[in-house]
Design a protein around this motif. Sequence first.
Motif, mmCIF file in Angstrom:
data_model
loop_
_atom_site.group_PDB
_atom_site.id
_atom_site.type_symbol
_atom_site.label_atom_id
_atom_site.label_comp_id
_atom_site.label_asym_id
_atom_site.label_seq_id
_atom_site.Cartn_x
_atom_site.Cartn_y
_atom_site.Cartn_z
ATOM 1 N N LEU A 135 0.833 -1.201 0.000
ATOM 2 C CA LEU A 135 0.000 0.000 0.000
ATOM 3 C C LEU A 135 0.871 1.256 0.000
ATOM 4 O O LEU A 135 0.587 2.218 -0.716
ATOM 5 N N GLU A 136 1.951 1.212 0.778
ATOM 6 C CA GLU A 136 2.870 2.348 0.824
ATOM 7 C C GLU A 136 3.509 2.581 -0.544
ATOM 8 O O GLU A 136 3.645 3.734 -0.989
ATOM 9 N N THR A 137 3.902 1.509 -1.220
ATOM 10 C CA THR A 137 4.486 1.634 -2.556
ATOM 11 C C THR A 137 3.472 2.220 -3.532
ATOM 12 O O THR A 137 3.794 3.102 -4.341
ATOM 13 N N ARG A 138 2.250 1.744 -3.456
ATOM 14 C CA ARG A 138 1.196 2.253 -4.343
ATOM 15 C C ARG A 138 0.989 3.752 -4.145
ATOM 16 O O ARG A 138 0.871 4.503 -5.121
ATOM 17 N N GLU A 139 0.941 4.181 -2.887
ATOM 18 C CA GLU A 139 0.737 5.601 -2.609
ATOM 19 C C GLU A 139 1.925 6.433 -3.077
ATOM 20 O O GLU A 139 1.761 7.555 -3.561
ATOM 21 N N ARG A 140 3.133 5.869 -2.965
ATOM 22 C CA ARG A 140 4.325 6.580 -3.429
ATOM 23 C C ARG A 140 4.287 6.744 -4.946
ATOM 24 O O ARG A 140 4.685 7.791 -5.473
ATOM 25 N N ILE A 141 3.811 5.738 -5.632
ATOM 26 C CA ILE A 141 3.681 5.827 -7.091
ATOM 27 C C ILE A 141 2.657 6.891 -7.469
ATOM 28 O O ILE A 141 2.873 7.701 -8.382
ATOM 29 N N ALA A 162 8.156 5.840 -12.218
ATOM 30 C CA ALA A 162 8.832 4.840 -11.385
ATOM 31 C C ALA A 162 10.109 5.409 -10.789
ATOM 32 O O ALA A 162 10.400 5.215 -9.596
ATOM 33 N N GLU A 163 10.880 6.127 -11.608
ATOM 34 C CA GLU A 163 12.144 6.694 -11.127
ATOM 35 C C GLU A 163 11.905 7.703 -10.015
ATOM 36 O O GLU A 163 12.622 7.725 -9.003
ATOM 37 N N LEU A 164 10.903 8.556 -10.177
ATOM 38 C CA LEU A 164 10.614 9.546 -9.145
ATOM 39 C C LEU A 164 10.102 8.883 -7.874
ATOM 40 O O LEU A 164 10.417 9.332 -6.758
ATOM 41 N N ALA A 165 9.366 7.796 -8.027
ATOM 42 C CA ALA A 165 8.834 7.083 -6.862
ATOM 43 C C ALA A 165 9.893 6.215 -6.182
ATOM 44 O O ALA A 165 9.678 5.734 -5.065
ATOM 45 N N GLY A 166 11.029 6.002 -6.852
ATOM 46 C CA GLY A 166 12.074 5.167 -6.286
ATOM 47 C C GLY A 166 11.760 3.692 -6.350
ATOM 48 O O GLY A 166 12.165 2.916 -5.482
ATOM 49 N N PHE A 222 -3.918 6.897 -13.978
ATOM 50 C CA PHE A 222 -4.660 8.153 -13.971
ATOM 51 C C PHE A 222 -5.987 8.010 -13.239
ATOM 52 O O PHE A 222 -6.368 8.858 -12.433
ATOM 53 N N ILE A 223 -6.695 6.926 -13.508
ATOM 54 C CA ILE A 223 -7.986 6.707 -12.867
ATOM 55 C C ILE A 223 -7.815 6.551 -11.359
ATOM 56 O O ILE A 223 -8.587 7.094 -10.564
ATOM 57 N N ALA A 224 -6.775 5.822 -10.940
ATOM 58 C CA ALA A 224 -6.515 5.673 -9.502
ATOM 59 C C ALA A 224 -6.177 7.012 -8.875
ATOM 60 O O ALA A 224 -6.571 7.300 -7.737
ATOM 61 N N LEU A 225 -5.461 7.837 -9.610
ATOM 62 C CA LEU A 225 -5.102 9.166 -9.110
ATOM 63 C C LEU A 225 -6.364 9.999 -8.905
ATOM 64 O O LEU A 225 -6.515 10.670 -7.875
ATOM 65 N N THR A 226 -7.288 9.980 -9.865
ATOM 66 C CA THR A 226 -8.516 10.767 -9.714
ATOM 67 C C THR A 226 -9.413 10.202 -8.623
ATOM 68 O O THR A 226 -10.216 10.932 -8.034
ATOM 69 N N ASP A 227 -9.283 8.904 -8.350
ATOM 70 C CA ASP A 227 -10.082 8.298 -7.285
ATOM 71 C C ASP A 227 -9.636 8.753 -5.896
ATOM 72 O O ASP A 227 -10.365 8.588 -4.916
ATOM 73 N N ARG A 228 -8.429 9.299 -5.794
ATOM 74 C CA ARG A 228 -7.977 9.841 -4.509
ATOM 75 C C ARG A 228 -8.883 10.981 -4.058
ATOM 76 O O ARG A 228 -9.099 11.201 -2.877
ATOM 77 N N ILE A 229 -9.345 11.733 -5.030
ATOM 78 C CA ILE A 229 -10.348 12.756 -4.786
ATOM 79 C C ILE A 229 -11.434 12.524 -5.806
ATOM 80 O O ILE A 229 -11.266 11.757 -6.741
ATOM 81 N N GLN A 230 -12.546 13.197 -5.645
ATOM 82 C CA GLN A 230 -13.565 13.114 -6.673
ATOM 83 C C GLN A 230 -13.243 14.131 -7.748
ATOM 84 O O GLN A 230 -12.745 15.215 -7.470
ATOM 85 N N LEU A 231 -13.527 13.769 -8.986
ATOM 86 C CA LEU A 231 -13.344 14.725 -10.059
ATOM 87 C C LEU A 231 -14.259 15.926 -9.824
ATOM 88 O O LEU A 231 -15.273 15.823 -9.139
ATOM 89 N N PRO A 232 -13.933 17.065 -10.404
ATOM 90 C CA PRO A 232 -14.725 18.268 -10.149
ATOM 91 C C PRO A 232 -16.211 18.065 -10.361
ATOM 92 O O PRO A 232 -17.029 18.508 -9.571
ATOM 93 N N ASP A 263 1.789 9.509 -5.670
ATOM 94 C CA ASP A 263 2.397 10.815 -5.371
ATOM 95 C C ASP A 263 3.319 11.243 -6.508
ATOM 96 O O ASP A 263 3.314 12.412 -6.929
ATOM 97 N N ALA A 264 4.108 10.300 -7.009
ATOM 98 C CA ALA A 264 5.027 10.606 -8.103
ATOM 99 C C ALA A 264 4.252 10.937 -9.376
ATOM 100 O O ALA A 264 4.649 11.837 -10.134
ATOM 101 N N ALA A 265 3.164 10.234 -9.620
ATOM 102 C CA ALA A 265 2.357 10.500 -10.813
ATOM 103 C C ALA A 265 1.793 11.917 -10.779
ATOM 104 O O ALA A 265 1.759 12.596 -11.811
ATOM 105 N N ILE A 266 1.360 12.365 -9.611
ATOM 106 C CA ILE A 266 0.851 13.730 -9.495
ATOM 107 C C ILE A 266 1.941 14.722 -9.867
ATOM 108 O O ILE A 266 1.711 15.673 -10.631
ATOM 109 N N GLU A 267 3.154 14.507 -9.359
ATOM 110 C CA GLU A 267 4.264 15.418 -9.655
ATOM 111 C C GLU A 267 4.574 15.432 -11.150
ATOM 112 O O GLU A 267 4.740 16.501 -11.760
ATOM 113 N N VAL A 268 4.663 14.249 -11.745
ATOM 114 C CA VAL A 268 5.044 14.151 -13.158
ATOM 115 C C VAL A 268 3.948 14.701 -14.064
ATOM 116 O O VAL A 268 4.216 15.499 -14.980
ATOM 117 N N PHE A 269 2.706 14.293 -13.838
ATOM 118 C CA PHE A 269 1.606 14.768 -14.674
ATOM 119 C C PHE A 269 1.423 16.274 -14.532
ATOM 120 O O PHE A 269 1.078 16.964 -15.492
#
Length: 218
Positions: free
Chosen positions: A10-16, A38-42, A59-69, A18-24
């Motif tokens: 779960l920690e690895t998933r959340e780190r990925i 992957a490189e940014l997430a280590g 991307f879909i998992a990232l948007t699921d962290r919050i609800q889309l507008p 977090d990195a996706a938000i930064e990169v996107f």
Amino acid sequence: MARRRKEDALETRERILDAAIEVFHKRGVSRPSLTEIAELAGVTRGAVYGHFQNKADLFIALTDRIQLPDESLCQAPLHGGCDPLGELRKRSLFLFREVMNDEQYRRVFEIILMRCELVTENGEILKRCTESHAEGDRRLRKLVEAAITAGQLPEDLDPNIAVPILHGSVIGLLNDWLINPAYDLVEVGTRQVDALLEMLQSSPHLKRSGTLQAPASA
């Protein structure tokens, strides 16, 4: 031991994520590769694929962290004695507050509204955003129709006109603030929503076809 492995995964998933938000956020959604994330997430590229099938799945998992507008509008279920217009107002202002005060909300919304290329090549991403918009329309329509039934809005108000005006206005202000955050989004958003509700209650241009009164003869 199994519990620890689950926590590590779960920690690895959340780190990925977090990195996706930064990169996107920096480079948009289409151009970056999963290797960059992957490189940014280590982690290894294989570790990313261990959690997500592809970029669209990430991307879909990232948007699921919050609800889309669109989806964050008007999500509470209606019940007897409810206040549909009050609920619409409350959910709209909640959205403005979260975007203004929560950095993760703000970054994800910036990715969706300003850095996400909604083109055919991004099929699953385009589908996710389209479905989100349709869900926002559905929830807004449900509240508008409930407000008409409750006598909060005129019986002859046309939801087919009112809903896109409401939806477009709220998302439009959000997009404007993300581009130019030089004003208080909550203060301006409060006035906007109240003005929109007044317009729904009184504007003759929002009535159903055939209910507009002809202008009086001179």
